[in-house]
Design a protein around this motif. Structure first.
Motif, PDB file in Angstrom:
ATOM      1  N   TRP B  84       0.796  -1.052   0.172  1.00 49.55           N
ATOM      2  CA  TRP B  84      -0.053   0.025  -0.037  1.00 49.55           C
ATOM      3  C   TRP B  84       0.776   1.357  -0.111  1.00 49.55           C
ATOM      4  N   VAL B  85       1.862   1.200   0.794  1.00 47.52           N
ATOM      5  CA  VAL B  85       2.728   2.268   0.848  1.00 47.52           C
ATOM      6  C   VAL B  85       3.429   2.581  -0.369  1.00 47.52           C
ATOM      7  N   ARG B  86       3.915   1.280  -0.873  1.00 44.02           N
ATOM      8  CA  ARG B  86       4.849   1.510  -2.378  1.00 44.02           C
ATOM      9  C   ARG B  86       3.771   2.106  -3.527  1.00 44.02           C
ATOM     10  N   ALA B  87       2.512   1.705  -3.474  1.00 47.94           N
ATOM     11  CA  ALA B  87       1.416   2.102  -4.450  1.00 47.94           C
ATOM     12  C   ALA B  87       1.132   3.763  -4.410  1.00 47.94           C
ATOM     13  N   ASN B  88       0.801   4.099  -2.999  1.00 47.18           N
ATOM     14  CA  ASN B  88       0.182   5.303  -2.793  1.00 47.18           C
ATOM     15  C   ASN B  88       1.354   6.464  -2.064  1.00 47.18           C
ATOM     16  N   MET B  89       2.450   5.913  -1.808  1.00 53.54           N
ATOM     17  CA  MET B  89       3.325   6.908  -1.255  1.00 53.54           C
ATOM     18  C   MET B  89       4.740   6.464  -1.420  1.00 53.54           C
ATOM     19  N   PRO B  90       5.132   6.559  -2.786  1.00 52.37           N
ATOM     20  CA  PRO B  90       6.259   5.812  -2.987  1.00 52.37           C
ATOM     21  C   PRO B  90       7.537   6.320  -2.576  1.00 52.37           C
ATOM     22  N   GLU B  91       7.746   7.790  -2.079  1.00 57.63           N
ATOM     23  CA  GLU B  91       8.610   8.300  -1.570  1.00 57.63           C
ATOM     24  C   GLU B  91       8.811   7.830  -0.123  1.00 57.63           C
ATOM     25  N   THR B  92       7.913   7.062   0.336  1.00 52.68           N
ATOM     26  CA  THR B  92       8.094   6.590   1.749  1.00 52.68           C
ATOM     27  C   THR B  92       8.781   5.277   1.719  1.00 52.68           C
ATOM     28  N   GLN B  93       9.764   5.178   2.345  1.00 50.35           N
ATOM     29  CA  GLN B  93      10.483   3.822   2.486  1.00 50.35           C
ATOM     30  C   GLN B  93      10.171   3.088   3.689  1.00 50.35           C
ATOM     31  N   VAL B  94      10.177   1.615   3.442  1.00 49.25           N
ATOM     32  CA  VAL B  94       9.569   0.725   4.387  1.00 49.25           C
ATOM     33  C   VAL B  94      10.760  -0.298   4.710  1.00 49.25           C
ATOM     34  N   ILE B  95      10.825  -0.498   5.998  1.00 48.78           N
ATOM     35  CA  ILE B  95      11.668  -1.591   6.668  1.00 48.78           C
ATOM     36  C   ILE B  95      10.816  -2.715   7.169  1.00 48.78           C
ATOM     37  N   LEU B  96      10.810  -3.750   6.861  1.00 46.64           N
ATOM     38  CA  LEU B  96       9.903  -4.686   7.381  1.00 46.64           C
ATOM     39  C   LEU B  96      10.929  -5.774   8.525  1.00 46.64           C
ATOM     40  N   THR B  97      10.071  -6.255   9.528  1.00 45.24           N
ATOM     41  CA  THR B  97      10.618  -7.033  10.658  1.00 45.24           C
ATOM     42  C   THR B  97       9.766  -8.295  10.618  1.00 45.24           C
ATOM     43  N   SER B  98      10.195  -9.480  11.145  1.00 41.44           N
ATOM     44  CA  SER B  98       9.541 -10.470  11.303  1.00 41.44           C
ATOM     45  C   SER B  98      10.258 -11.694  11.945  1.00 41.44           C
ATOM     46  N   GLY B  99       9.594 -12.354  12.938  1.00 38.42           N
ATOM     47  CA  GLY B  99      10.262 -13.461  13.433  1.00 38.42           C
ATOM     48  C   GLY B  99      10.220 -14.761  12.581  1.00 38.42           C
ATOM     49  N   ALA B 100       9.540 -14.801  11.442  1.00 40.18           N
ATOM     50  CA  ALA B 100       9.389 -15.970  10.657  1.00 40.18           C
ATOM     51  C   ALA B 100      10.328 -15.915   9.667  1.00 40.18           C
ATOM     52  N   ASP B 101      11.222 -17.019   9.227  1.00 41.19           N
ATOM     53  CA  ASP B 101      12.100 -17.117   8.423  1.00 41.19           C
ATOM     54  C   ASP B 101      11.343 -17.026   6.968  1.00 41.19           C
ATOM     55  N   ARG B 102      10.433 -17.733   6.838  1.00 45.50           N
ATOM     56  CA  ARG B 102       9.800 -17.718   5.541  1.00 45.50           C
ATOM     57  C   ARG B 102       9.341 -16.352   4.736  1.00 45.50           C
ATOM     58  N   SER B 103       9.396 -15.562   5.537  1.00 45.57           N
ATOM     59  CA  SER B 103       8.887 -14.139   5.195  1.00 45.57           C
ATOM     60  C   SER B 103      10.046 -13.559   4.380  1.00 45.57           C
ATOM     61  N   ALA B 104      11.250 -13.892   4.650  1.00 48.90           N
ATOM     62  CA  ALA B 104      12.267 -13.184   4.215  1.00 48.90           C
ATOM     63  C   ALA B 104      12.473 -12.898   2.504  1.00 48.90           C
ATOM     64  N   ASP B 105      12.137 -14.104   1.724  1.00 54.53           N
ATOM     65  CA  ASP B 105      11.846 -13.729   0.276  1.00 54.53           C
ATOM     66  C   ASP B 105      11.165 -12.938  -0.161  1.00 54.53           C
ATOM     67  N   ILE B 106       9.845 -13.028   0.529  1.00 55.92           N
ATOM     68  CA  ILE B 106       8.890 -11.916  -0.022  1.00 55.92           C
ATOM     69  C   ILE B 106       9.188 -10.621   0.245  1.00 55.92           C
ATOM     70  N   ALA B 107       9.930 -10.599   1.576  1.00 56.75           N
ATOM     71  CA  ALA B 107      10.254  -9.296   2.187  1.00 56.75           C
ATOM     72  C   ALA B 107      11.500  -8.512   1.118  1.00 56.75           C
ATOM     73  N   GLY B 108      12.083  -9.297   0.553  1.00 59.19           N
ATOM     74  CA  GLY B 108      13.076  -8.937  -0.142  1.00 59.19           C
ATOM     75  C   GLY B 108      12.608  -8.004  -1.556  1.00 59.19           C
ATOM     76  N   THR B 109      11.353  -8.569  -1.980  1.00 56.85           N
ATOM     77  CA  THR B 109      10.819  -7.955  -3.276  1.00 56.85           C
ATOM     78  C   THR B 109      10.094  -6.527  -2.797  1.00 56.85           C
ATOM     79  N   LEU B 110       9.961  -6.444  -1.676  1.00 57.83           N
ATOM     80  CA  LEU B 110       9.122  -5.191  -1.238  1.00 57.83           C
ATOM     81  C   LEU B 110      10.344  -4.210  -0.724  1.00 57.83           C
ATOM     82  N   CYS B 111      11.049  -4.576  -0.247  1.00 60.81           N
ATOM     83  CA  CYS B 111      12.344  -3.483   0.509  1.00 60.81           C
ATOM     84  C   CYS B 111      13.559  -3.429  -0.250  1.00 60.81           C
TER      85      CYS B 111
END
Lengths: 146, 140
Positions: B84-111
Protein backbone atom coordinates in the motif's frame (compact mmCIF):
# COMPACT_ATOMS: atom_id res chain seq x y z
CA UNK A 1 16.38 20.17 31.43
CA UNK A 2 17.19 22.89 33.88
CA UNK A 3 13.70 22.99 35.27
CA UNK A 4 13.28 23.79 38.94
CA UNK A 5 10.58 24.84 41.33
CA UNK A 6 10.65 27.22 44.24
CA UNK A 7 8.52 25.91 47.07
CA UNK A 8 7.49 27.94 50.09
CA UNK A 9 7.31 25.86 53.24
CA UNK A 10 5.89 26.73 56.62
CA UNK A 11 8.52 25.91 59.23
CA UNK A 12 7.81 25.70 62.95
CA UNK A 13 9.83 28.24 64.94
CA UNK A 14 9.09 27.98 68.62
CA UNK A 15 5.41 28.59 69.14
CA UNK A 16 5.08 30.49 65.84
CA UNK A 17 5.18 29.50 62.19
CA UNK A 18 7.37 31.42 59.75
CA UNK A 19 7.77 31.19 56.00
CA UNK A 20 11.00 29.90 54.50
CA UNK A 21 12.03 29.62 50.87
CA UNK A 22 13.48 26.34 49.76
CA UNK A 23 14.87 25.81 46.27
CA UNK A 24 14.32 22.27 45.14
CA UNK A 25 17.03 20.74 42.98
CA UNK A 26 16.30 20.82 39.25
CA UNK A 27 13.98 18.00 38.22
CA UNK A 28 15.92 16.20 35.52
CA UNK A 29 13.71 13.20 34.95
CA UNK A 30 10.50 14.00 33.07
CA UNK A 31 7.36 12.33 34.43
CA UNK A 32 6.12 9.37 32.44
CA UNK A 33 2.58 9.50 31.07
CA UNK A 34 0.78 6.52 29.55
CA UNK A 35 -1.76 7.61 26.94
CA UNK A 36 -4.44 4.97 26.40
CA UNK A 37 -6.64 5.82 23.42
CA UNK A 38 -8.24 3.61 20.81
CA UNK A 39 -8.44 6.26 18.07
CA UNK A 40 -4.92 6.56 16.70
CA UNK A 41 -5.57 10.05 15.31
CA UNK A 42 -6.41 11.32 18.78
CA UNK A 43 -3.65 9.25 20.41
CA UNK A 44 -0.77 10.60 18.34
CA UNK A 45 -1.95 14.22 18.57
CA UNK A 46 -2.26 14.27 22.35
CA UNK A 47 0.96 12.24 22.73
CA UNK A 48 2.87 14.68 20.52
CA UNK A 49 1.56 17.61 22.56
CA UNK A 50 2.54 15.98 25.84
CA UNK A 51 6.03 15.30 24.45
CA UNK A 52 6.27 18.94 23.43
CA UNK A 53 5.68 19.79 27.10
CA UNK A 54 8.65 17.64 28.06
CA UNK A 55 6.89 14.55 29.32
CA UNK A 56 8.00 11.05 28.50
CA UNK A 57 4.96 9.53 26.80
CA UNK A 58 4.08 5.88 26.27
CA UNK A 59 1.19 4.89 24.04
CA UNK A 60 -1.34 2.09 24.27
CA UNK A 61 -4.25 1.49 21.91
CA UNK A 62 -6.39 -0.79 24.06
CA UNK A 63 -7.07 -1.89 27.63
CA UNK A 64 -4.97 -5.09 27.29
CA UNK A 65 -2.06 -3.07 25.93
CA UNK A 66 -2.38 -0.58 28.79
CA UNK A 67 -2.35 -3.36 31.39
CA UNK A 68 0.72 -4.92 29.77
CA UNK A 69 2.57 -1.60 29.94
CA UNK A 70 1.41 -0.88 33.50
CA UNK A 71 2.73 -4.27 34.61
CA UNK A 72 6.13 -3.52 33.06
CA UNK A 73 6.70 0.19 33.53
CA UNK A 74 6.20 2.65 36.37
CA UNK A 75 4.08 5.54 35.11
CA UNK A 76 3.42 8.82 36.89
CA UNK A 77 0.12 9.59 35.19
CA UNK A 78 -2.43 7.67 33.18
CA UNK A 79 -4.41 9.52 30.51
CA UNK A 80 -7.17 7.04 29.84
CA UNK A 81 -10.03 6.97 27.35
CA UNK A 82 -13.03 5.37 29.01
CA UNK A 83 -14.59 4.75 25.58
CA UNK A 84 -11.97 2.27 24.44
CA UNK A 85 -13.09 -0.57 22.16
CA UNK A 86 -14.12 -3.75 23.99
CA UNK A 87 -16.79 -4.63 26.49
CA UNK A 88 -15.37 -2.87 29.52
CA UNK A 89 -13.63 -0.08 27.64
CA UNK A 90 -11.26 1.95 29.78
CA UNK A 91 -13.04 0.79 32.93
CA UNK A 92 -11.20 -2.54 32.57
CA UNK A 93 -8.00 -0.62 33.22
CA UNK A 94 -9.51 1.33 36.12
CA UNK A 95 -10.68 -1.88 37.82
CA UNK A 96 -7.37 -3.68 37.30
CA UNK A 97 -5.23 -0.97 38.82
CA UNK A 98 -7.54 -0.22 41.73
CA UNK A 99 -5.04 -1.85 44.07
CA UNK A 100 -2.19 0.44 43.05
CA UNK A 101 -3.10 4.09 43.26
CA UNK A 102 -2.18 5.89 40.03
CA UNK A 103 -2.77 9.50 39.09
CA UNK A 104 -5.32 9.52 36.32
CA UNK A 105 -7.02 11.85 33.88
CA UNK A 106 -9.92 10.32 31.99
CA UNK A 107 -11.68 11.21 28.77
CA UNK A 108 -14.68 10.06 26.77
CA UNK A 109 -17.16 11.15 24.14
CA UNK A 110 -19.85 10.62 26.76
CA UNK A 111 -20.47 12.89 29.73
CA UNK A 112 -18.22 12.40 32.73
CA UNK A 113 -19.19 9.60 35.10
CA UNK A 114 -20.18 10.46 38.67
CA UNK A 115 -17.56 8.00 39.94
CA UNK A 116 -14.78 9.30 37.69
CA UNK A 117 -11.39 8.03 38.89
CA UNK A 118 -9.78 11.37 38.07
CA UNK A 119 -10.27 14.73 36.36
CA UNK A 120 -12.47 14.35 33.28
CA UNK A 121 -11.95 15.87 29.82
CA UNK A 122 -14.75 15.44 27.32
CA UNK A 123 -13.97 14.70 23.67
CA UNK A 124 -13.33 16.48 21.46
CA UNK A 125 -10.66 18.30 23.44
CA UNK A 126 -7.66 20.47 22.67
CA UNK A 127 -4.44 18.56 23.24
CA UNK A 128 -3.00 21.59 25.01
CA UNK A 129 -5.85 21.46 27.51
CA UNK A 130 -4.86 17.91 28.46
CA UNK A 131 -1.16 18.82 28.64
CA UNK A 132 -1.92 21.73 30.97
CA UNK A 133 -4.03 19.49 33.19
CA UNK A 134 -1.27 16.87 33.28
CA UNK A 135 1.33 19.52 34.10
CA UNK A 136 -0.75 20.79 37.02
CA UNK A 137 -1.30 17.26 38.27
CA UNK A 138 2.42 16.46 38.11
CA UNK A 139 3.72 19.88 39.18
CA UNK A 140 5.52 20.19 35.85
CA UNK A 141 6.12 23.61 34.32
CA UNK A 142 4.68 24.49 30.91
CA UNK A 143 7.19 24.64 28.02
CA UNK A 144 7.45 28.44 28.06
CA UNK A 145 8.97 28.29 31.55
CA UNK A 146 11.63 25.74 30.55
CA UNK B 1 28.59 -2.10 14.99
CA UNK B 2 29.68 -2.91 11.46
CA UNK B 3 32.16 -0.88 9.44
CA UNK B 4 29.44 0.28 7.08
CA UNK B 5 27.16 1.39 9.90
CA UNK B 6 30.02 3.29 11.53
CA UNK B 7 30.58 5.07 8.25
CA UNK B 8 26.88 5.90 7.97
CA UNK B 9 26.72 7.14 11.57
CA UNK B 10 29.32 9.73 10.71
CA UNK B 11 26.99 11.37 8.22
CA UNK B 12 24.88 14.33 9.26
CA UNK B 13 21.48 13.10 10.31
CA UNK B 14 18.32 15.20 10.23
CA UNK B 15 16.70 15.31 13.65
CA UNK B 16 13.34 15.86 12.06
CA UNK B 17 13.18 12.64 10.11
CA UNK B 18 9.92 10.91 10.94
CA UNK B 19 9.60 7.17 11.52
CA UNK B 20 6.30 5.30 11.78
CA UNK B 21 6.67 2.20 13.96
CA UNK B 22 3.97 -0.39 13.26
CA UNK B 23 3.98 -3.21 15.79
CA UNK B 24 1.16 -4.98 17.60
CA UNK B 25 3.29 -6.17 20.53
CA UNK B 26 3.14 -3.15 22.78
CA UNK B 27 6.35 -3.70 24.74
CA UNK B 28 8.38 -4.19 21.55
CA UNK B 29 6.78 -1.09 20.05
CA UNK B 30 7.46 0.91 23.21
CA UNK B 31 11.14 -0.03 23.32
CA UNK B 32 11.93 0.62 19.65
CA UNK B 33 9.90 3.85 19.56
CA UNK B 34 11.63 5.22 22.66
CA UNK B 35 15.04 4.25 21.34
CA UNK B 36 14.41 6.00 18.03
CA UNK B 37 13.19 9.14 19.85
CA UNK B 38 16.36 9.16 21.93
CA UNK B 39 18.30 8.95 18.66
CA UNK B 40 16.61 12.18 17.58
CA UNK B 41 13.89 10.89 15.30
CA UNK B 42 10.30 11.99 15.44
CA UNK B 43 8.29 8.80 15.95
CA UNK B 44 4.66 7.86 15.47
CA UNK B 45 3.28 4.56 16.66
CA UNK B 46 0.61 2.33 15.15
CA UNK B 47 -0.82 -0.90 16.51
CA UNK B 48 -1.91 -2.24 13.12
CA UNK B 49 -1.63 -1.66 9.38
CA UNK B 50 -5.03 0.01 9.48
CA UNK B 51 -3.84 2.49 12.10
CA UNK B 52 -0.66 3.05 10.12
CA UNK B 53 -2.65 4.02 7.02
CA UNK B 54 -4.70 6.51 9.07
CA UNK B 55 -1.49 8.18 10.28
CA UNK B 56 0.08 8.13 6.81
CA UNK B 57 -2.99 9.83 5.34
CA UNK B 58 -3.19 12.52 8.02
CA UNK B 59 -2.48 15.85 6.32
CA UNK B 60 -0.26 17.14 9.13
CA UNK B 61 1.93 14.04 9.18
CA UNK B 62 4.82 13.34 6.81
CA UNK B 63 6.50 9.98 7.32
CA UNK B 64 9.93 9.26 5.86
CA UNK B 65 10.27 5.62 6.86
CA UNK B 66 7.75 2.97 7.93
CA UNK B 67 9.23 0.36 10.25
CA UNK B 68 6.67 -2.43 10.38
CA UNK B 69 6.25 -5.90 11.74
CA UNK B 70 5.04 -8.47 9.21
CA UNK B 71 2.74 -10.55 11.38
CA UNK B 72 0.04 -8.33 12.82
CA UNK B 73 -3.57 -8.58 13.89
CA UNK B 74 -6.16 -7.13 11.54
CA UNK B 75 -7.05 -7.63 7.91
CA UNK B 76 -3.72 -6.39 6.56
CA UNK B 77 -0.27 -7.62 7.51
CA UNK B 78 3.07 -5.88 7.07
CA UNK B 79 3.43 -7.05 3.48
CA UNK B 80 0.04 -5.58 2.61
CA UNK B 81 1.01 -2.33 4.29
CA UNK B 82 4.31 -2.23 2.37
CA UNK B 83 2.48 -2.75 -0.92
CA UNK B 84 0.00 0.00 0.00
CA UNK B 85 2.82 2.40 0.86
CA UNK B 86 4.66 1.61 -2.36
CA UNK B 87 1.49 2.20 -4.40
CA UNK B 88 0.32 5.34 -2.64
CA UNK B 89 3.42 6.94 -1.16
CA UNK B 90 6.38 5.84 -3.26
CA UNK B 91 8.73 8.32 -1.60
CA UNK B 92 8.16 6.70 1.79
CA UNK B 93 10.51 3.83 2.48
CA UNK B 94 9.63 0.64 4.31
CA UNK B 95 11.61 -1.60 6.62
CA UNK B 96 9.91 -4.87 7.51
CA UNK B 97 10.68 -7.05 10.48
CA UNK B 98 9.59 -10.56 11.27
CA UNK B 99 10.28 -13.54 13.45
CA UNK B 100 9.38 -15.91 10.63
CA UNK B 101 12.14 -17.06 8.30
CA UNK B 102 9.69 -17.82 5.50
CA UNK B 103 8.93 -14.12 5.17
CA UNK B 104 12.43 -13.19 4.09
CA UNK B 105 12.08 -13.95 0.39
CA UNK B 106 8.83 -12.04 0.02
CA UNK B 107 10.18 -9.11 1.96
CA UNK B 108 13.17 -8.86 -0.33
CA UNK B 109 10.85 -7.96 -3.17
CA UNK B 110 9.26 -5.18 -1.15
CA UNK B 111 12.27 -3.54 0.46
CA UNK B 112 14.89 -2.15 -1.85
CA UNK B 113 17.37 -1.93 1.01
CA UNK B 114 17.51 -5.69 1.35
CA UNK B 115 15.85 -8.50 3.23
CA UNK B 116 13.73 -7.88 6.25
CA UNK B 117 15.12 -7.61 9.76
CA UNK B 118 14.71 -10.78 11.74
CA UNK B 119 13.35 -10.66 15.26
CA UNK B 120 14.75 -10.37 17.79
CA UNK B 121 16.71 -7.37 16.56
CA UNK B 122 18.99 -4.96 18.34
CA UNK B 123 17.60 -1.43 18.52
CA UNK B 124 20.89 0.00 17.22
CA UNK B 125 20.59 -2.26 14.15
CA UNK B 126 17.28 -0.54 13.38
CA UNK B 127 18.92 2.86 13.54
CA UNK B 128 21.72 1.62 11.30
CA UNK B 129 19.17 0.35 8.76
CA UNK B 130 17.34 3.68 8.82
CA UNK B 131 20.59 5.55 8.18
CA UNK B 132 21.45 3.11 5.42
CA UNK B 133 18.10 3.74 3.75
CA UNK B 134 18.55 7.48 4.03
CA UNK B 135 22.04 7.31 2.56
CA UNK B 136 20.80 5.16 -0.31
CA UNK B 137 17.99 7.59 -1.04
CA UNK B 138 20.45 10.51 -1.18
CA UNK B 139 22.48 8.80 -3.89
CA UNK B 140 19.55 8.70 -6.33
Amino acid sequence: MGRHHVVRLLVASGARMSAASVTVLPRRIPPTILVVEGDVRIRYRVSDELRAWGFKVLEAGSAPEALTVLDAVQVDLLFLALDLPGTGGGWDVVHHIRERPTKMIVTSRETGPSDSPGPFVRKPYQAGEVAALAARSLNWPPPTQA
Amino acid sequence: MSTSSTHLSAQADSPLQTILVVEDEVLIRLVIAEYLRECGYRVHEAVSAEEAMLILQAPEVSVDIVFSDVEMQGEMDGFGLARWVRANMPETQVILTSGADRSADIAGTLCEAGPLMKKPYHTQDVVDRIKQLKATAKRF
